[in-house]
Motif scaffolding. Structure first.
Motif, PDB file in Angstrom:
ATOM      1  N   HIS A  70       1.126  -1.248  -0.086  1.00  0.00           N
ATOM      2  CA  HIS A  70       0.098   0.089   0.123  1.00  0.00           C
ATOM      3  C   HIS A  70       0.900   1.461  -0.144  1.00  0.00           C
ATOM      4  N   GLN A  71       0.273   2.382  -0.134  1.00  0.00           N
ATOM      5  CA  GLN A  71       1.139   3.506  -0.118  1.00  0.00           C
ATOM      6  C   GLN A  71      -0.029   4.819   0.371  1.00  0.00           C
ATOM      7  N   GLN A  72       0.308   5.697   1.325  1.00  0.00           N
ATOM      8  CA  GLN A  72      -0.525   6.679   1.875  1.00  0.00           C
ATOM      9  C   GLN A  72      -1.033   7.584   0.803  1.00  0.00           C
ATOM     10  N   SER A  73      -2.360   7.899   0.991  1.00  0.00           N
ATOM     11  CA  SER A  73      -2.905   8.787  -0.220  1.00  0.00           C
ATOM     12  C   SER A  73      -4.108   9.233   0.432  1.00  0.00           C
ATOM     13  N   PRO A  74      -4.963  10.204  -0.301  1.00  0.00           N
ATOM     14  CA  PRO A  74      -6.186  10.753   0.272  1.00  0.00           C
ATOM     15  C   PRO A  74      -7.326   9.551   0.238  1.00  0.00           C
ATOM     16  N   THR A  75      -6.953   8.341  -0.544  1.00  0.00           N
ATOM     17  CA  THR A  75      -8.048   7.400  -0.535  1.00  0.00           C
ATOM     18  C   THR A  75      -7.387   6.257   0.372  1.00  0.00           C
ATOM     19  N   SER A  76      -6.562   6.320   1.143  1.00  0.00           N
ATOM     20  CA  SER A  76      -5.909   4.976   1.922  1.00  0.00           C
ATOM     21  C   SER A  76      -6.996   4.586   2.855  1.00  0.00           C
ATOM     22  N   ARG A  77      -7.953   5.241   3.377  1.00  0.00           N
ATOM     23  CA  ARG A  77      -8.737   4.792   4.546  1.00  0.00           C
ATOM     24  C   ARG A  77      -9.927   3.951   3.681  1.00  0.00           C
ATOM     25  N   LEU A  78     -10.199   4.585   2.493  1.00  0.00           N
ATOM     26  CA  LEU A  78     -11.155   3.756   1.773  1.00  0.00           C
ATOM     27  C   LEU A  78     -10.742   2.415   1.085  1.00  0.00           C
ATOM     28  N   GLU A  79      -9.339   2.382   0.744  1.00  0.00           N
ATOM     29  CA  GLU A  79      -8.713   1.162   0.196  1.00  0.00           C
ATOM     30  C   GLU A  79      -8.664   0.227   1.364  1.00  0.00           C
ATOM     31  N   ASN A  80      -8.610   0.555   2.507  1.00  0.00           N
ATOM     32  CA  ASN A  80      -8.381  -0.451   3.786  1.00  0.00           C
ATOM     33  C   ASN A  80      -9.547  -1.572   3.560  1.00  0.00           C
ATOM     34  N   VAL A  81     -10.539  -0.823   3.403  1.00  0.00           N
ATOM     35  CA  VAL A  81     -11.817  -1.561   3.382  1.00  0.00           C
ATOM     36  C   VAL A  81     -12.432  -2.098   1.940  1.00  0.00           C
ATOM     37  N   THR A  82     -11.811  -1.686   0.801  1.00  0.00           N
ATOM     38  CA  THR A  82     -12.344  -2.253  -0.332  1.00  0.00           C
ATOM     39  C   THR A  82     -11.346  -3.008  -1.339  1.00  0.00           C
ATOM     40  N   ARG A  83     -10.205  -3.090  -0.832  1.00  0.00           N
ATOM     41  CA  ARG A  83      -9.240  -3.826  -1.573  1.00  0.00           C
ATOM     42  C   ARG A  83      -9.043  -5.328  -1.034  1.00  0.00           C
ATOM     43  N   SER A  84      -9.211  -6.189  -1.780  1.00  0.00           N
ATOM     44  CA  SER A  84      -8.904  -7.706  -1.254  1.00  0.00           C
ATOM     45  C   SER A  84      -7.488  -7.823  -0.844  1.00  0.00           C
ATOM     46  N   ALA A  85      -7.331  -8.914  -0.276  1.00  0.00           N
ATOM     47  CA  ALA A  85      -5.773  -9.384  -0.097  1.00  0.00           C
ATOM     48  C   ALA A  85      -5.206  -9.749  -1.517  1.00  0.00           C
ATOM     49  N   SER A  86      -5.782 -10.275  -2.468  1.00  0.00           N
ATOM     50  CA  SER A  86      -5.400 -10.507  -3.848  1.00  0.00           C
ATOM     51  C   SER A  86      -4.906  -9.165  -4.559  1.00  0.00           C
ATOM     52  N   GLU A  87      -5.857  -8.297  -4.518  1.00  0.00           N
ATOM     53  CA  GLU A  87      -5.639  -6.947  -4.857  1.00  0.00           C
ATOM     54  C   GLU A  87      -4.582  -6.199  -4.233  1.00  0.00           C
ATOM     55  N   GLN A  88      -4.362  -6.338  -3.014  1.00  0.00           N
ATOM     56  CA  GLN A  88      -2.980  -5.791  -2.271  1.00  0.00           C
ATOM     57  C   GLN A  88      -1.693  -6.337  -2.768  1.00  0.00           C
ATOM     58  N   ALA A  89      -1.877  -7.773  -3.183  1.00  0.00           N
ATOM     59  CA  ALA A  89      -0.565  -8.533  -3.744  1.00  0.00           C
ATOM     60  C   ALA A  89      -0.312  -7.839  -5.145  1.00  0.00           C
ATOM     61  N   MET A  90      -1.400  -7.632  -5.978  1.00  0.00           N
ATOM     62  CA  MET A  90      -1.156  -7.001  -7.270  1.00  0.00           C
ATOM     63  C   MET A  90      -0.547  -5.693  -7.124  1.00  0.00           C
ATOM     64  N   VAL A  91      -1.156  -4.996  -6.264  1.00  0.00           N
ATOM     65  CA  VAL A  91      -0.650  -3.400  -5.941  1.00  0.00           C
ATOM     66  C   VAL A  91       0.834  -3.573  -5.532  1.00  0.00           C
ATOM     67  N   GLY A  92       1.110  -4.430  -4.604  1.00  0.00           N
ATOM     68  CA  GLY A  92       2.443  -4.591  -4.159  1.00  0.00           C
ATOM     69  C   GLY A  92       3.437  -5.024  -5.400  1.00  0.00           C
ATOM     70  N   ALA A  93       3.083  -5.824  -6.197  1.00  0.00           N
ATOM     71  CA  ALA A  93       3.901  -6.075  -7.383  1.00  0.00           C
ATOM     72  C   ALA A  93       4.387  -5.088  -8.023  1.00  0.00           C
ATOM     73  N   GLY A  94       3.511  -4.002  -8.240  1.00  0.00           N
ATOM     74  CA  GLY A  94       4.029  -2.782  -8.797  1.00  0.00           C
ATOM     75  C   GLY A  94       4.903  -2.183  -8.108  1.00  0.00           C
ATOM     76  N   TYR A  95       4.710  -1.823  -6.748  1.00  0.00           N
ATOM     77  CA  TYR A  95       5.366  -1.275  -5.957  1.00  0.00           C
ATOM     78  C   TYR A  95       6.886  -2.145  -5.763  1.00  0.00           C
ATOM     79  N   ALA A  96       6.808  -3.470  -5.682  1.00  0.00           N
ATOM     80  CA  ALA A  96       8.128  -4.252  -5.594  1.00  0.00           C
ATOM     81  C   ALA A  96       9.004  -3.747  -6.785  1.00  0.00           C
ATOM     82  N   ARG A  97       8.416  -3.621  -8.213  1.00  0.00           N
ATOM     83  CA  ARG A  97       9.217  -3.324  -9.211  1.00  0.00           C
ATOM     84  C   ARG A  97       9.810  -1.902  -9.199  1.00  0.00           C
ATOM     85  N   LYS A  98       9.130  -0.821  -8.639  1.00  0.00           N
ATOM     86  CA  LYS A  98       9.715   0.260  -8.462  1.00  0.00           C
ATOM     87  C   LYS A  98      10.623   0.266  -7.391  1.00  0.00           C
TER      88      LYS A  98
END
Length: 438
Positions: free
Chosen positions: A99-127
């Motif tokens: 994850h990454q802090q942003s104006p939508t972080s609190r919403l993402e805590n309750v809308t992103r599944s673990a699988s979505e978090q992993a996919m987001v993490g793949a992008g951040y891992a590459r960066k």
């Protein structure tokens, strides 16, 4: 395997072919002898001694360095870094890849599944990898998401740094690390198994994290800036709970690192035999004495302190009132804290708490460490040999030497004169694969 973890693994696998093709396009074909020859104009092989050597060739076979030769040698697959400064891949001892802090972080805590978090993490891992960080310690994420991402990187399905993963932090009910600021039924639903109260329950939480796959145990010894609760920054676990956590983790072969701002929580954790402190904002002379006596590491995360103070005091502040008050209180104190710790002889390992600040900006921590009194060499040591010793991977990372994995980066200029050159990495090799070459 939980369904969410299975979905995450399948989704990560679905992008493996594309990432593998990308790596093949960047990586040069092996020479006839199966080796890659990295010609380095200047190279810091072992940052612990600070010796910069000139005109060397690093011989890579498979995923390891096999030789360091004098002069520029090699035929076939040659990487020309004769005009560059070469050093070991960097280590960030504190990130949050999913994850990454942003104006939508609190919403993402309750809308992103673990699988979505992993996919987001793949992008951040590459960066993170492209920024020159070939190893990270992820200190707080959904077990399902971060362990799936760790496995995907290990298999080569997605590009990223080696991940040492804590998974969910061990925290008290209602404290930093628990779910705060939502409806009561939502908080009960989202609260992880690592939340505990009482020594016996906290030992249970540690053991569950080890069973789930944690490489390291992360705890929240004090309140935190970004938990949405006005609970302060002081000690939250009792002394008895801290002793139970450290004992349980050590008996299962895991080191324990503690998020800790308040001096009471810092010193209580140090007295309990903990292995490292993250942040350390309010440490005092007694803390420095305990750090030195126990040989404990400090991971200052200056970039996080700088980031939260800038957001909280700026025109586009997206923190809640509780977060804002703590950010304005703690953020500005961290530079002076590191000055005092460094002057007092505390061992410092590089860590940024990235995920608070933006992924890929990790190297901005170097300039802050230098502002706090470290020399450029000491800052580089903190992110190489120091972090490797802190994370107990010094036989595998932090140096360039025969027999160790080929984790190598290069920059233009001299980071020992101007540490900000590390914010502009031009070459990245991880375990013998070239991911960036400019």
């Amino acid at each position: 395997m939980r369904l969410t973890a299975l979905i995450a693994a399948l989704l990560l696998g679905s992008v493996a072919a594309a990432h593998a093709q990308e790596a093949q396009q960047i990586q040069r074909a092996a020479s006839d002898d199966g080796r890659i020859y990295v010609q380095a104009g200047r190279v810091l092989l072992d940052p612990s001694n600070g010796v910069v050597q000139r005109d060397k060739t690093l011989v890579i076979e498979g995923n390891k360095v096999v030789e360091v030769r004098d002069g520029f040698v090699g035929e076939g697959d040659v990487v020309d870094l004769r005009d560059a400064f070469v050093l070991p891949g960097l280590i960030d001892s504190h990130v949050h890849l999913t994850h990454q802090q942003s104006p939508t972080s609190r919403l993402e805590n309750v809308t992103r599944s673990a699988s979505e978090q992993a996919m987001v993490g793949a992008g951040y891992a590459r960066k993170t990898l492209m920024a020159g960080f070939t190893t990270v310690a992820d200190l707080g994420a959904s077990n399902e998401a971060i362990f799936a991402l760790r496995g995907a990187v290990q298999r080569g399905d997605v590009p990223g740094p080696r991940i040492i993963a804590a998974g969910s932090a061990v925290s008290i009910h209602g404290g930093h690390g628990d779910i705060n600021g939502y409806r009561d039924d939502v908080m009960h639903l989202l609260s992880p198994e690592s939340i505990c109260s009482g020594p016996e329950d906290c030992m249970r939480a540690v053991r569950l994290q080890v069973r789930a796959g944690a490489d390291i145990i992360k705890i929240t010894a004090t309140g935190g800036v970004l938990s949405n609760t006005a609970a302060g920054l002081g000690q939250q676990f009792s002394d008895e709970e801290l002793a139970a956590i450290v004992g349980a983790a050590h008996r299962m072969g895991r080191q324990v690192t503690a998020h800790a701002h308040g001096v009471d929580g810092i010193n209580a954790f140090l007295r309990a035999g903990g292995d490292s402190i993250e942040h350390g904002t309010y440490l005092d002379d007694d803390s420095i004495r305990l750090f030195r006596r126990e040989g404990t590491w400090l991971v200052p995360t200056l970039l996080a302190g700088d980031f939260v103070a800038r957001i909280a005091s700026g025109p586009n502040n997206f923190f809640t009132p509780a977060q804002t008050a703590k950010a304005l209180q703690a953020g500005p104190l961290m530079l002076d804290m590191v000055r005092r710790a460094h002057a007092g002889g505390v061992r410092i390992a590089f860590g940024t708490d990235t995920g608070v600040s933006a992924h890929g900006d990790n190297a901005q921590e170097f300039a802050l460490l230098v502002r706090a009194g470290l020399t450029p060499l000491e800052a580089v040591q903190a992110a190489t040999t120091g972090a490797a010793y802190h994370l107990r991977i010094d036989a595998e990372a932090g140096r360039i030497t025969p027999g160790m994995p080929a984790d190598i980066i290069a920059v233009t200029g001299d980071p020992l004169s101007d540490v900000t050159t590390l914010e502009h990495v031009r070459f990245v090799m991880r375990q013998g694969v070239v991911y960036r070459a400019e």
